[in-house]
Design a protein around this motif. Sequence first.
Motif, PDB file in Angstrom:
ATOM      1  N   PHE A  87      36.255  35.855  36.370  1.00 30.09           N
ATOM      2  CA  PHE A  87      36.955  36.380  37.539  1.00 30.09           C
ATOM      3  C   PHE A  87      38.347  35.768  37.660  1.00 30.09           C
ATOM      4  CE2 PHE A  87      38.280  35.802  41.961  1.00 30.09           C
ATOM      5  CZ  PHE A  87      38.343  37.113  42.386  1.00 30.09           C
ATOM      6  N   ASP A  88      38.444  34.460  37.535  1.00 23.72           N
ATOM      7  CA  ASP A  88      39.742  33.796  37.700  1.00 23.72           C
ATOM      8  C   ASP A  88      40.715  34.159  36.588  1.00 23.72           C
ATOM      9  OD1 ASP A  88      39.652  32.211  40.138  1.00 23.72           O
ATOM     10  OD2 ASP A  88      38.046  31.096  39.180  1.00 23.72           O
ATOM     11  N   LEU A  89      40.201  34.291  35.363  1.00 23.12           N
ATOM     12  CA  LEU A  89      41.090  34.664  34.255  1.00 23.12           C
ATOM     13  C   LEU A  89      41.575  36.107  34.405  1.00 23.12           C
ATOM     14  CD1 LEU A  89      39.274  32.957  31.243  1.00 23.12           C
ATOM     15  CD2 LEU A  89      41.390  32.236  32.357  1.00 23.12           C
ATOM     16  N   GLN A 138      45.614  37.334  35.179  1.00 29.93           N
ATOM     17  CA  GLN A 138      46.344  38.360  34.451  1.00 29.93           C
ATOM     18  C   GLN A 138      46.876  39.429  35.407  1.00 29.93           C
ATOM     19  OE1 GLN A 138      47.156  38.453  31.160  1.00 29.93           O
ATOM     20  NE2 GLN A 138      46.294  36.388  31.028  1.00 29.93           N
ATOM     21  N   THR A 139      46.046  39.840  36.357  1.00 31.45           N
ATOM     22  CA  THR A 139      46.452  40.872  37.321  1.00 31.45           C
ATOM     23  C   THR A 139      47.664  40.420  38.130  1.00 31.45           C
ATOM     24  OG1 THR A 139      44.170  41.665  37.508  1.00 31.45           O
ATOM     25  CG2 THR A 139      45.690  42.269  39.281  1.00 31.45           C
ATOM     26  N   GLY A 148      52.979  34.356  33.260  1.00 32.72           N
ATOM     27  CA  GLY A 148      54.432  34.498  33.249  1.00 32.72           C
ATOM     28  C   GLY A 148      55.092  33.591  34.277  1.00 32.72           C
ATOM     29  N   LYS A 149      54.472  33.462  35.446  1.00 32.52           N
ATOM     30  CA  LYS A 149      55.026  32.591  36.491  1.00 32.52           C
ATOM     31  C   LYS A 149      54.971  31.124  36.063  1.00 32.52           C
ATOM     32  CE  LYS A 149      53.766  35.760  40.226  1.00 32.52           C
ATOM     33  NZ  LYS A 149      52.958  35.952  41.471  1.00 32.52           N
ATOM     34  N   LEU A 150      53.927  30.758  35.319  1.00 30.50           N
ATOM     35  CA  LEU A 150      53.855  29.388  34.815  1.00 30.50           C
ATOM     36  C   LEU A 150      55.013  29.118  33.858  1.00 30.50           C
ATOM     37  CD1 LEU A 150      50.058  28.740  34.059  1.00 30.50           C
ATOM     38  CD2 LEU A 150      51.385  28.021  36.035  1.00 30.50           C
ATOM     39  N   ARG A 151      55.255  30.079  32.967  1.00 29.50           N
ATOM     40  CA  ARG A 151      56.355  29.895  32.006  1.00 29.50           C
ATOM     41  C   ARG A 151      57.703  29.808  32.719  1.00 29.50           C
ATOM     42  NH1 ARG A 151      52.958  33.393  29.040  1.00 29.50           N
ATOM     43  NH2 ARG A 151      54.071  35.247  29.792  1.00 29.50           N
ATOM     44  N   TRP A 187      40.723  37.481  29.468  1.00 28.38           N
ATOM     45  CA  TRP A 187      39.298  37.211  29.276  1.00 28.38           C
ATOM     46  C   TRP A 187      38.816  37.733  27.922  1.00 28.38           C
ATOM     47  CZ3 TRP A 187      35.506  34.251  30.045  1.00 28.38           C
ATOM     48  CH2 TRP A 187      34.200  34.659  29.736  1.00 28.38           C
ATOM     49  N   VAL A 188      39.382  38.856  27.477  1.00 26.45           N
ATOM     50  CA  VAL A 188      39.000  39.413  26.177  1.00 26.45           C
ATOM     51  C   VAL A 188      39.274  38.395  25.074  1.00 26.45           C
ATOM     52  CG1 VAL A 188      39.502  41.182  24.449  1.00 26.45           C
ATOM     53  CG2 VAL A 188      39.309  41.811  26.855  1.00 26.45           C
TER      54      VAL A 188
END
Length: 224
Positions: free
Chosen positions: A72-74, A78-79, A84-87, A172-173
């Motif tokens: 769920f968290d992963l 992504q959603t 991207g915000k971390l980078r 998650w994939v």
Amino acid sequence: MDTVTAQLLAAAIGASGALVGSLSTQVITRRGERERARQEVSSRWLNDRRSLIAELLSFTVQLEGKLLELKFDLDTAQTEGIPGKLREGGFRRLSEIPDSDDGDTFLQSLNSSVSFEMLNSFLDQQWRNVDELQHLLAKISLISSAMIAFRVEMVVAHLQVTLGAVDELKTWVEVEEEYFELRSDRFELQAAVRKDLGILDRQDDYLRIGRLLEKVRKGTGLRS
């Protein structure tokens, strides 16, 4: 040959035979002692090896179970575009964010539904466990066959790859792919250990396990 000479010769032969018999007994006894010592050492190493590998397998199975709780968290990360915000914030992994007020402030600024506290707790514990597994790997490599040592190294290496995927908040994939690869490495290690213990598996057992894993991969709904 007179009687006295014959008696002396017979006595000498008898003494020689007794000496040879005594030496032979000593040699056999020493060989037996060395063989018993070798078996004792081998048995002790076998017990140590089984204990160490069982500890590794136990950790791996527990990690596999905990990974499934992160879906769920992963997916949410992504959603919400969290990677991207971390980078943008200068971080490539969650573990790079400082455990301080500044780090907490940054995570709060993301306004995310992701449970960063749970993810960070999971990663912190598992990375520390991997450090301990490196010591297990060193011990196992000294008392195991080359094949078992190699299989153990593969499991530990894939544990690191899998944790890295979670740490980078990959999809998650992608994490699930690593999850199945980790399970495959674990099964290979278990098979090598069973063979080392003299437990012979039939070839069709491996084929059946492969088919079952493929069904699990396609039919559990983990990617839904």
